[in-house]
Design an enzyme around this catalytic site. Structure first.
Site, short mmCIF file in Angstrom:
data_model
loop_
_atom_site.label_atom_id
_atom_site.label_comp_id
_atom_site.label_asym_id
_atom_site.label_seq_id
_atom_site.Cartn_x
_atom_site.Cartn_y
_atom_site.Cartn_z
N GLY A 60 0.83 -1.21 0.00
CA GLY A 60 0.00 0.00 0.00
C GLY A 60 0.86 1.25 0.00
N SER B 115 -1.82 7.47 1.84
CA SER B 115 -1.36 8.60 2.67
C SER B 115 -0.20 8.19 3.57
CB SER B 115 -2.48 9.09 3.58
OG SER B 115 -3.64 9.30 2.88
N LYS C 296 -10.74 1.01 18.07
CA LYS C 296 -9.58 1.38 18.89
C LYS C 296 -9.81 1.00 20.35
CE LYS C 296 -8.38 5.00 15.59
NZ LYS C 296 -8.71 6.37 15.13
#
Ligand SMILES: NC(=O)c1ccc[n+]([C@@H]2O[C@H](COP(=O)([O-])OP(=O)(O)OC[C@H]3O[C@@H](n4cnc5c(N)ncnc54)[C@H](O)[C@@H]3O)[C@@H](O)[C@H]2O)c1
Ligand SMILES: N[C@@H](CCO)C(=O)O
Ligand code: NA
Length: 452
Positions: free
Chosen positions: A13, A16, A206
């Site tokens: 990948g 960003s 998370k």
């Protein structure tokens, strides 16, 4: 002096975060080599389209669409594609090929963490994931290593930048939720589809990861109670401000005992809550994240910084790559993460906290006494009550110190009641009874008050 052979690093990948990781690995090659005791050679980057235009200065020869082939030649595999598949299969393949894995994929870890950890343990490898929770902020390693000798009691986390940006803008500028979300999207904080952020799914993933580490217990993401911020209004934020609170989307992981059954367990939950403006989390503005940890011996600790952003998150990824590389150089198996405590995951009903209830009621004699008696019937102790009376002519409100029931007005009044710590069960029964009263026009909101 570097005696160890160079380590082969594969990247999956180049979005960003991935593009920043590739750039830093290349630009800081010599510095990283001296820290690790071995060179870290980026041997390839798996992408969907090798010819896609790129903004980062990456050698095009590194790009490949053969992810599996790349993984098989690597000592360390960095997964920054996101999503469940093929990320899960690639990571399992990397571990089974003897590589260590670094990932920032909270969705995958929250859904398949135990499977990946078991696969790593079986081959003596390690999965590193500092980037998965609160981006650049070191929180995984502090929980897993630094606090391994302590007992965590509770974690209160602002772990989603988009929602903190929105709530902060509503608080500081009096903006509406819709406007604040539009700005967050325009500035690139929120995703094109911001559902995972504003409905609390991202924070719940998370919370599952943090609770597992803090309490040595597997916490499936489905067991995390989740409420988003879409129901939060400008009026609620303004009222919170007047009362000395701020609204934050909190991920809470806590050791609790169910008040009815006495079962000791873990609560993991995400919801918008009020916290005192004196609490350190109240000072977390804009898109920043912070994780407030309450430990038995260490006391209160707060970890603050950038929870997102390509280069910021790349810092956490590179830290993990260095850890993985040092382990290769030193030898020995990865550090196993323990889930031996195997505590019960308790539902939201088992939680006790404080609450703020806002009611619109008839402005008539005896109303406050009736409401107060309902709280006491359910064993919920009231800490403060504030009333503002709606003027019948103008619709404006004026604050009163305390409702006395002396008004002869036929208008309505707003009651804001804050309770002492009460159980979720007792509170919901109280609110249900209040809502049934004829003198109650509507229950405007029920918000939890956290951080005391
Ligand atoms: N951006 C952040 O601030 C941030 C912060 C913390 C964690 N993370 C996590 O880091 C990971 C990467 O995030 P990002 O923001 O860089 O995402 P991104 O969407 O910018 O980049 C992902 C890249 O992976 C590529 N990709 C997807 N599937 C692929 C496949 N099968 N083969 C090859 N390439 C594939 C996409 O084309 C894209 O270029 C995610 O798991 C995310 O949750 C991101
Ligand atoms: N969408 C996430 C990115 C970081 O996980 C946020 O707003 O915090
Ligand atoms: Na982190």
């Amino acid at each position: 002096m570097i005696a160890y052979r160079n380590l082969r690093v594969a990247l999956l990948g180049a979005g960003s975060v991935g593009a920043q990781v590739a750039t830093l690995l290349t630009e800081h090659h010599d510095e990283l080599a001296s820290r690790v005791g071995a060179g870290l050679d980026l041997i390839g980057i798996a992408v969907r389209d090798v010819d896609a235009p790129r903004t980062a200065p990456i050698d095009p020869a590194l790009f490949t669409t053969d992810a599996m082939g790349l993984i098989e030649s690597a000592d360390i595999v960095i997964e920054l594609m996101g999503g469940i598949e093929p990320a899960r299969s690639y990571i399992l393949h990397a571990l089974n090929s003897g590589a260590d894995v670094v990932t920032g994929n909270k969705a995958l870890l929250a859904a398949h963490g135990p499977e990946l950890q078991a696969a790593a343990e079986q081959v003596g490898a390690q999965v590193y994931y500092e980037a998965a929770v609160a981006g650049a902020i070191p929180i995984i390693r502090p929980l897993r290593d630094s606090l391994a000798g302590d007992r965590v009691k509770r974690i209160l986390g602002i772990v989603n930048g988009t929602t903190n940006f929105i709530l902060d803008k509503m608080d500081v500028e009096g903006d509406t939720f819709e406007n604040a979300l539009a700005v967050a999207t325009e500035l690139g904080y929120a995703e094109a589809d911001p559902t995972a952020d504003i409905e609390g799914y991202d924070a719940a993933q998370k919370a599952a990861i943090l609770a597992r580490l803090a309490f040595h217990t597997d916490v499936p993401v489905e067991a995390v109670h989740r409420e988003g911020i879409t129901q939060i209004t400008a009026a609620q934020v303004a009222q919170a401000q007047k009362a000395g609170y701020v609204v934050k989307l909190l991920a809470i992981c806590e050791r609790i005992t169910d008040p009815s059954s006495g079962i000791d367990g873990v609560s993991a939950r995400v919801y918008p809550a009020l916290i005192s403006r004196q609490h350190p989390l109240a000072a977390v503005h804009g898109g920043k994240n912070a994780v407030f940890v309450e430990a038995e011996a260490a006391g209160d600790l707060m970890f603050y910084g950038a929870g997102a952003g390509g280069i910021e998150t790349a810092s956490a990824v590179l830290g993990d790559v260095v850890s993985a590389a040092r382990r290769h150089v030193a030898g020995g198996p990865g550090v196993a993460e323990t889930t031996h405590a195997n505590l019960t995951i308790l539902p939201i009903d088992s939680v006790s906290t404080r609450y703020q209830i806002t009611l619109e009621v008839s402005d008539a004699p005896g109303v406050l006494a009736r409401i107060a008696s309902l709280f006491s019937e359910h064993g919920v102790s009231v800490e403060t009550v504030q009333q503002s009376i709606a003027s019948v002519e103008s619709g404006a409100t004026r604050p009163d110190a305390l409702a006395t029931g002396t008004s002869e007005s036929s208008g309505t009044a707003t009651l804001v009641i804050v309770t002492h710590v009460a159980s979720e069960r007792a509170l919901s029964r109280t609110v249900a009874d209040i809502a049934d009263q004829q003198v109650v026009v509507r229950v405007e909101s029920v918000l939890r008050v956290e951080g005391a």
